[in-house]
Design a protein around this motif. Sequence first.
Motif, mmCIF file in Angstrom:
data_model
loop_
_atom_site.group_PDB
_atom_site.id
_atom_site.type_symbol
_atom_site.label_atom_id
_atom_site.label_comp_id
_atom_site.label_asym_id
_atom_site.label_seq_id
_atom_site.Cartn_x
_atom_site.Cartn_y
_atom_site.Cartn_z
ATOM 1 N N ALA A 146 -0.173 -9.272 -3.910
ATOM 2 C CA ALA A 146 0.284 -8.115 -4.629
ATOM 3 C C ALA A 146 0.710 -7.401 -3.497
ATOM 4 N N LEU A 147 -0.228 -7.230 -2.324
ATOM 5 C CA LEU A 147 -0.102 -6.215 -1.449
ATOM 6 C C LEU A 147 0.975 -6.327 -0.142
ATOM 7 N N ARG A 148 1.381 -7.892 -0.157
ATOM 8 C CA ARG A 148 1.996 -8.300 0.806
ATOM 9 C C ARG A 148 3.527 -7.525 0.845
ATOM 10 N N ALA A 149 3.797 -6.938 2.154
ATOM 11 C CA ALA A 149 5.036 -6.104 2.000
ATOM 12 C C ALA A 149 5.558 -6.328 3.526
ATOM 13 N N ASP A 150 7.030 -6.151 3.695
ATOM 14 C CA ASP A 150 7.822 -5.961 4.753
ATOM 15 C C ASP A 150 7.392 -4.747 5.575
ATOM 16 N N VAL A 151 7.191 -3.483 4.857
ATOM 17 C CA VAL A 151 6.862 -2.308 5.688
ATOM 18 C C VAL A 151 5.678 -1.554 4.856
ATOM 19 N N ILE A 152 4.721 -1.197 5.746
ATOM 20 C CA ILE A 152 3.708 -0.324 5.127
ATOM 21 C C ILE A 152 3.675 1.059 5.682
ATOM 22 N N VAL A 153 3.714 2.001 4.514
ATOM 23 C CA VAL A 153 3.551 3.478 4.929
ATOM 24 C C VAL A 153 2.096 3.916 4.771
ATOM 25 N N VAL A 154 1.542 4.585 5.628
ATOM 26 C CA VAL A 154 0.074 4.855 5.573
ATOM 27 C C VAL A 154 0.289 6.283 5.647
ATOM 28 N N ALA A 155 0.099 6.929 4.595
ATOM 29 C CA ALA A 155 0.486 8.607 4.436
ATOM 30 C C ALA A 155 -1.003 9.201 4.733
ATOM 31 N N ASP A 156 -1.615 9.156 5.823
ATOM 32 C CA ASP A 156 -3.000 9.696 6.013
ATOM 33 C C ASP A 156 -3.094 10.183 7.555
ATOM 34 N N SER A 157 -1.968 10.795 8.157
ATOM 35 C CA SER A 157 -1.906 11.359 9.378
ATOM 36 C C SER A 157 -1.618 12.705 9.370
ATOM 37 N N GLY A 158 -0.883 13.337 10.640
ATOM 38 C CA GLY A 158 -0.522 14.539 10.709
ATOM 39 C C GLY A 158 0.993 14.727 11.268
ATOM 40 N N ASN A 159 1.289 15.893 11.641
ATOM 41 C CA ASN A 159 2.532 16.088 12.143
ATOM 42 C C ASN A 159 2.398 16.916 13.610
ATOM 43 N N TRP A 160 3.539 17.260 14.167
ATOM 44 C CA TRP A 160 3.256 17.784 15.558
ATOM 45 C C TRP A 160 3.058 19.291 15.182
ATOM 46 N N ASP A 161 3.583 19.856 14.203
ATOM 47 C CA ASP A 161 3.382 21.270 13.832
ATOM 48 C C ASP A 161 3.923 21.389 12.651
ATOM 49 N N SER A 162 3.851 22.427 11.802
ATOM 50 C CA SER A 162 4.134 22.839 10.516
ATOM 51 C C SER A 162 5.924 22.402 10.205
ATOM 52 N N ARG A 163 6.633 22.586 11.051
ATOM 53 C CA ARG A 163 7.887 22.399 11.089
ATOM 54 C C ARG A 163 8.469 21.111 11.834
ATOM 55 N N THR A 164 7.632 20.365 12.595
ATOM 56 C CA THR A 164 8.313 19.117 13.181
ATOM 57 C C THR A 164 7.355 17.922 12.802
ATOM 58 N N PRO A 165 8.145 16.765 12.385
ATOM 59 C CA PRO A 165 7.672 15.701 11.737
ATOM 60 C C PRO A 165 6.882 14.820 12.997
ATOM 61 N N ALA A 166 6.076 13.968 12.679
ATOM 62 C CA ALA A 166 5.682 13.082 13.622
ATOM 63 C C ALA A 166 5.421 11.582 13.133
ATOM 64 N N LEU A 167 5.703 10.603 13.954
ATOM 65 C CA LEU A 167 5.084 9.317 13.566
ATOM 66 C C LEU A 167 4.118 9.054 14.393
ATOM 67 N N THR A 168 2.977 8.634 13.997
ATOM 68 C CA THR A 168 1.746 8.363 14.745
ATOM 69 C C THR A 168 1.730 6.996 15.211
#
Length: 464
Positions: free
Chosen positions: A186-208
């Motif tokens: 059920a969980l197998r996927a091509d892409v996994i997004v883990v939405a449990d991190s942060g950003n560089w600042d309140s205006r600048t997004p980041a990929l961890t």
Amino acid sequence: MTSELSRPDAVRAAATAAVPAALADLGSLVRIPSIAFPGFDPAQVRRSAEAVKELAEGLGIFDRVEIRDAAIPGTDERGMPAVLATRAARNGRPTILLYAHHDVQPVGDESLWESTPFEPTVRDGRLYGRGAADDKAGVMAHIGALRALTEVLGTDFDLGVALFIEGEEEAGSRSFAAFLHDNADALRADVIVVADSGNWDSRTPALTVSLRGNARFTLTVRTLDHASHSGMFGGAVPDAMMATITLLSTLWDADGGVAVAGLGHRNAETPEYGEATLRDEAGLPEGVSPIGGGTILSRIWNKPSITVTGIDAPSVVNASNTLSPEVSVVISTRVAPGQSAQEAYDALEAHLRAHAPFGAQLTFSDVDCGDGFLVDGDGWAVADARAALAEGYGVDPVDIGVGGSIPFISDLVREFPAAQILVTGVEDPHARAHSPNESLHLETFRNALVSEALLLERLDARTA
């Protein structure tokens, strides 16, 4: 809507319009004290799972939405309830797995909160409450993005989606590996997004792109068979507190850097980040100096750190003129990306045993190790994510390391080696996750939701 706007523009507009409802639902989730730690009411975690399940069912896009749990290995217990929702991909489209968690940290000393922890409160562009950022905002970023996609494409789009909202991440994800194994298809996927991190600042997004691992354990130091009078025997008999302090002091050098042989570090460049920013984001007062050596971000992202996070010893109010026979401390070590957490723990145990003063007896227990994470930045999903973040925030994203740990990602890598893993987040540096007055920057949440909706639209247009 799509007849007047391009499809991405229509999704952006729908996502922007979806933010108020997502924030309202987030407020409802924050009101549920879903603390998965032992000693707290597990019925509240179940209640939270039921609320998330209802939100997922309301989307009308999943073939199945269930609350499931898994066995905790080595025990007769089962883990906390998670929500699992799935829909199959169609017409050669990829499948994306969206992860977040609905459990939260305990509130700690409630007197340190400026508003009630489980009553969502908006002040100065931020939503305050336990779990408002970590990670119920991650849950609602997923739900809101899927709402926007469905608003534009209807429920009959081709992208495969699995939604996995865990219920025990803050409490150690003890059943996580078993849950993955039990639900692998059920969980197998091509892409996994883990939405449990942060950003560089309140205006600048980041990929961890890197996370430190962790090695956490309890150390008990014993020097006496029983407590003794400090006046009668002090000066001749080592008490456990003195031995513990002496032993712990060997873990750091004079600058506060880690001084344990066998704990490695990663050589990698870091962006510019000054001491003034550190003081602002960490709450470091003037006159208190930073510790360690090298660039500030290399100390946080790429080098190990050791923190004593708890101690069992006589309290100040119960202090007496007594030599303590035994003291226990919890040692939390962050392990440099690329080093095995078990290898780091072995080095720590060897160091402590070699430096035990006065022949103190050491006992190690409750050992918990989790490996770090390094992203392969060349995948097509990473490129799509960067483009979606740039469009959603209006600012190019930054690749960041994170000093914290998400040990279960190593379980995802092991169970789904072919998947591309994207670690994103809705937090900014002032979110104060795990601390009193945790909060969510509302504009960051809006941009995160819009960015994820744009990513989903891109993937629905892509052939796997």
